[in-house]
Design a protein around this motif. Sequence first.
Motif, PDB file in Angstrom:
ATOM      1  N   LEU A  31       0.886  -1.179   0.039  1.00 41.08           N
ATOM      2  CA  LEU A  31      -0.387   0.140   0.022  1.00 41.08           C
ATOM      3  C   LEU A  31       1.046   1.097  -0.027  1.00 41.08           C
ATOM      4  O   LEU A  31       1.831   1.093   0.253  1.00 41.08           O
ATOM      5  CB  LEU A  31      -0.553   0.206   1.719  1.00 41.08           C
ATOM      6  CG  LEU A  31      -1.764  -1.251   1.765  1.00 41.08           C
ATOM      7  CD1 LEU A  31      -2.765  -1.101   2.959  1.00 41.08           C
ATOM      8  CD2 LEU A  31      -2.532  -1.392   0.692  1.00 41.08           C
ATOM      9  N   ALA A  32      -0.216   2.128  -0.187  1.00 34.56           N
ATOM     10  CA  ALA A  32       1.206   3.637  -0.254  1.00 34.56           C
ATOM     11  C   ALA A  32       0.444   4.505   0.416  1.00 34.56           C
ATOM     12  O   ALA A  32      -0.701   4.436   0.004  1.00 34.56           O
ATOM     13  CB  ALA A  32       1.721   4.010  -1.607  1.00 34.56           C
ATOM     14  N   THR A  33       1.044   5.156   0.895  1.00 35.42           N
ATOM     15  CA  THR A  33      -0.299   6.751   1.364  1.00 35.42           C
ATOM     16  C   THR A  33       0.919   8.642   1.277  1.00 35.42           C
ATOM     17  O   THR A  33       1.334   7.928   0.418  1.00 35.42           O
ATOM     18  CB  THR A  33      -0.323   6.932   2.733  1.00 35.42           C
ATOM     19  OG1 THR A  33      -1.650   7.851   3.236  1.00 35.42           O
ATOM     20  CG2 THR A  33       0.707   6.414   3.753  1.00 35.42           C
ATOM     21  N   ARG A  34      -0.462   9.032   1.381  1.00 34.34           N
ATOM     22  CA  ARG A  34       0.541  10.953   1.336  1.00 34.34           C
ATOM     23  C   ARG A  34       1.991  10.858   1.508  1.00 34.34           C
ATOM     24  O   ARG A  34       2.469  10.298   2.282  1.00 34.34           O
ATOM     25  CB  ARG A  34       0.106  11.487   1.988  1.00 34.34           C
ATOM     26  CG  ARG A  34      -1.565  12.286   1.411  1.00 34.34           C
ATOM     27  CD  ARG A  34      -2.424  13.055   1.840  1.00 34.34           C
ATOM     28  NE  ARG A  34      -3.435  12.957   1.797  1.00 34.34           N
ATOM     29  CZ  ARG A  34      -4.200  13.769   2.751  1.00 34.34           C
ATOM     30  NH1 ARG A  34      -3.553  14.913   3.086  1.00 34.34           N
ATOM     31  NH2 ARG A  34      -5.593  14.259   2.545  1.00 34.34           N
ATOM     32  N   ALA A  35       2.864  11.787   0.731  1.00 33.63           N
ATOM     33  CA  ALA A  35       4.552  12.190   0.713  1.00 33.63           C
ATOM     34  C   ALA A  35       3.503  13.365   2.437  1.00 33.63           C
ATOM     35  O   ALA A  35       2.437  13.560   2.639  1.00 33.63           O
ATOM     36  CB  ALA A  35       4.732  12.867   0.319  1.00 33.63           C
ATOM     37  N   GLY A  36       4.667  13.037   3.049  1.00 31.37           N
ATOM     38  CA  GLY A  36       3.761  14.284   4.528  1.00 31.37           C
ATOM     39  C   GLY A  36       3.709  13.006   5.574  1.00 31.37           C
ATOM     40  O   GLY A  36       3.355  13.471   6.686  1.00 31.37           O
ATOM     41  N   PHE A  37       3.397  11.482   5.632  1.00 25.87           N
ATOM     42  CA  PHE A  37       3.293  10.849   6.325  1.00 25.87           C
ATOM     43  C   PHE A  37       4.133  10.746   7.117  1.00 25.87           C
ATOM     44  O   PHE A  37       5.563  10.094   7.078  1.00 25.87           O
ATOM     45  CB  PHE A  37       2.527   9.418   6.140  1.00 25.87           C
ATOM     46  CG  PHE A  37       2.191   8.160   7.430  1.00 25.87           C
ATOM     47  CD1 PHE A  37       0.878   8.645   7.587  1.00 25.87           C
ATOM     48  CD2 PHE A  37       2.483   7.880   7.365  1.00 25.87           C
ATOM     49  CE1 PHE A  37       0.019   8.030   8.520  1.00 25.87           C
ATOM     50  CE2 PHE A  37       1.882   6.606   8.547  1.00 25.87           C
ATOM     51  CZ  PHE A  37       0.962   7.064   9.197  1.00 25.87           C
ATOM     52  N   PRO A  38       3.846  11.117   8.550  1.00 23.68           N
ATOM     53  CA  PRO A  38       5.459  10.781   9.266  1.00 23.68           C
ATOM     54  C   PRO A  38       6.017   9.254  10.416  1.00 23.68           C
ATOM     55  O   PRO A  38       6.915   9.077  10.515  1.00 23.68           O
ATOM     56  CB  PRO A  38       4.531  11.465  11.334  1.00 23.68           C
ATOM     57  CG  PRO A  38       3.509  10.854  11.368  1.00 23.68           C
ATOM     58  CD  PRO A  38       2.881  10.946   9.520  1.00 23.68           C
ATOM     59  N   GLY A  39       6.021   8.545   9.456  1.00 21.99           N
ATOM     60  CA  GLY A  39       6.321   6.982   9.597  1.00 21.99           C
ATOM     61  C   GLY A  39       7.792   7.440   9.059  1.00 21.99           C
ATOM     62  O   GLY A  39       7.686   8.208   8.332  1.00 21.99           O
ATOM     63  N   ALA A  40       8.204   6.255   8.981  1.00 21.92           N
ATOM     64  CA  ALA A  40       9.335   5.691   8.689  1.00 21.92           C
ATOM     65  C   ALA A  40       9.707   4.324   8.629  1.00 21.92           C
ATOM     66  O   ALA A  40       9.331   3.463   9.996  1.00 21.92           O
ATOM     67  CB  ALA A  40      10.349   6.535   9.201  1.00 21.92           C
ATOM     68  N   PRO A  41      10.514   3.672   8.538  1.00 20.41           N
ATOM     69  CA  PRO A  41      10.656   2.170   7.703  1.00 20.41           C
ATOM     70  C   PRO A  41      12.498   2.480   8.658  1.00 20.41           C
ATOM     71  O   PRO A  41      13.809   1.916   8.574  1.00 20.41           O
ATOM     72  CB  PRO A  41      11.528   2.096   6.213  1.00 20.41           C
ATOM     73  CG  PRO A  41      12.248   3.410   6.040  1.00 20.41           C
ATOM     74  CD  PRO A  41      11.459   4.128   6.403  1.00 20.41           C
ATOM     75  N   ALA A  42      11.877   2.332  10.106  1.00 19.64           N
ATOM     76  CA  ALA A  42      12.377   2.410  11.227  1.00 19.64           C
ATOM     77  C   ALA A  42      12.930   0.519  11.808  1.00 19.64           C
ATOM     78  O   ALA A  42      14.171   0.745  12.833  1.00 19.64           O
ATOM     79  CB  ALA A  42      11.930   2.773  12.475  1.00 19.64           C
ATOM     80  N   LEU A  43      12.058  -0.558  11.599  1.00 22.56           N
ATOM     81  CA  LEU A  43      11.863  -1.768  12.153  1.00 22.56           C
ATOM     82  C   LEU A  43      13.610  -2.371  10.915  1.00 22.56           C
ATOM     83  O   LEU A  43      13.025  -2.276   9.780  1.00 22.56           O
ATOM     84  CB  LEU A  43      10.935  -2.506  12.329  1.00 22.56           C
ATOM     85  CG  LEU A  43       9.856  -2.075  13.224  1.00 22.56           C
ATOM     86  CD1 LEU A  43       8.621  -2.876  12.907  1.00 22.56           C
ATOM     87  CD2 LEU A  43      10.505  -2.122  14.801  1.00 22.56           C
ATOM     88  N   GLU A  44      14.158  -3.323  12.119  1.00 22.31           N
ATOM     89  CA  GLU A  44      15.207  -4.361  11.360  1.00 22.31           C
ATOM     90  C   GLU A  44      15.068  -5.362  11.281  1.00 22.31           C
ATOM     91  O   GLU A  44      13.498  -5.377  11.686  1.00 22.31           O
ATOM     92  CB  GLU A  44      16.859  -4.495  12.005  1.00 22.31           C
ATOM     93  CG  GLU A  44      16.794  -3.065  12.411  1.00 22.31           C
ATOM     94  CD  GLU A  44      18.093  -3.246  13.356  1.00 22.31           C
ATOM     95  OE1 GLU A  44      18.911  -4.407  13.722  1.00 22.31           O
ATOM     96  OE2 GLU A  44      18.501  -2.813  14.686  1.00 22.31           O
TER      97      GLU A  44
END
Length: 259
Positions: free
Chosen positions: A116-129
């Motif tokens: 899935l994709a959502t808007r640019a500006g969404f505050p999340g990040a690919p932070a999990l290993e």
Amino acid sequence: MTHFCMKKYLNFCCLLFAGVGLSQAQSLPGRITKIPDQVYRRAAQAVVKITVGEQQRIGAGIIIGKTRNGAPVILTSNALISGFEAQLTVQLEQGTTAMPAQMISSKWRNRDLVLLATRAGFPGAPALEFGRSDQVAVGDAVAVLGFPGTTFLSQNAGEVQRNAPEELTLSFSVSPGQEGGPVLDKNGRVIGIARARGEEPGAVISIDLARIVVEEWLRNSTLAETWQEGKRTKKWYGWVLGVLLMSAAGVAIGVSGVL
């Protein structure tokens, strides 16, 4: 006690008080445990709550990357969104704004998984290993993250009951609010995507399999590196993704979605 620790403590207390309701939804409940702070800091950025339709289903997903223009790409369970592909919203924990989301392409979907994709500006990040599911043994401790009847990110912990090449079986059932969420090993690394099976022991789509599938979908186009902005090819609720994905064969594929 710091504000951060106080928030985590209060969230954990709320989850304990909600324990009766959770146990009714899971006849094989795992241990409801506090997410370790070092894992929580990463998971709170990467694990999204997915609302399907008019709250017909609640589940979770994991941000695995971002496009060049900053739109998060989310990996989740296909069963979660099936039948409601145009009625999806995603958000992080309580207090964050829900944003529309959409399946990026029917080519990036199979029986088990979907992007899935959502808007640019969404505050999340690919932070999990990410870990390796083939290195997980029967009896190893694992935790399923998601939103099992809660507005805040929580986890159920238990053990691996069976480890097959493409799917793991848990010693506890997965709540519907955790469908599509990440399953973590004892080191906080993602080893699979959770699948709810009602009152039966939960299933886990192997991250080894998921990695092969996603790499085949994306081919040589690495997220946030080789995604390139292109023509606005299709509107969706007033937004456009505006990117072109170059396949390994050099064919430009227009990808519709949201900014």
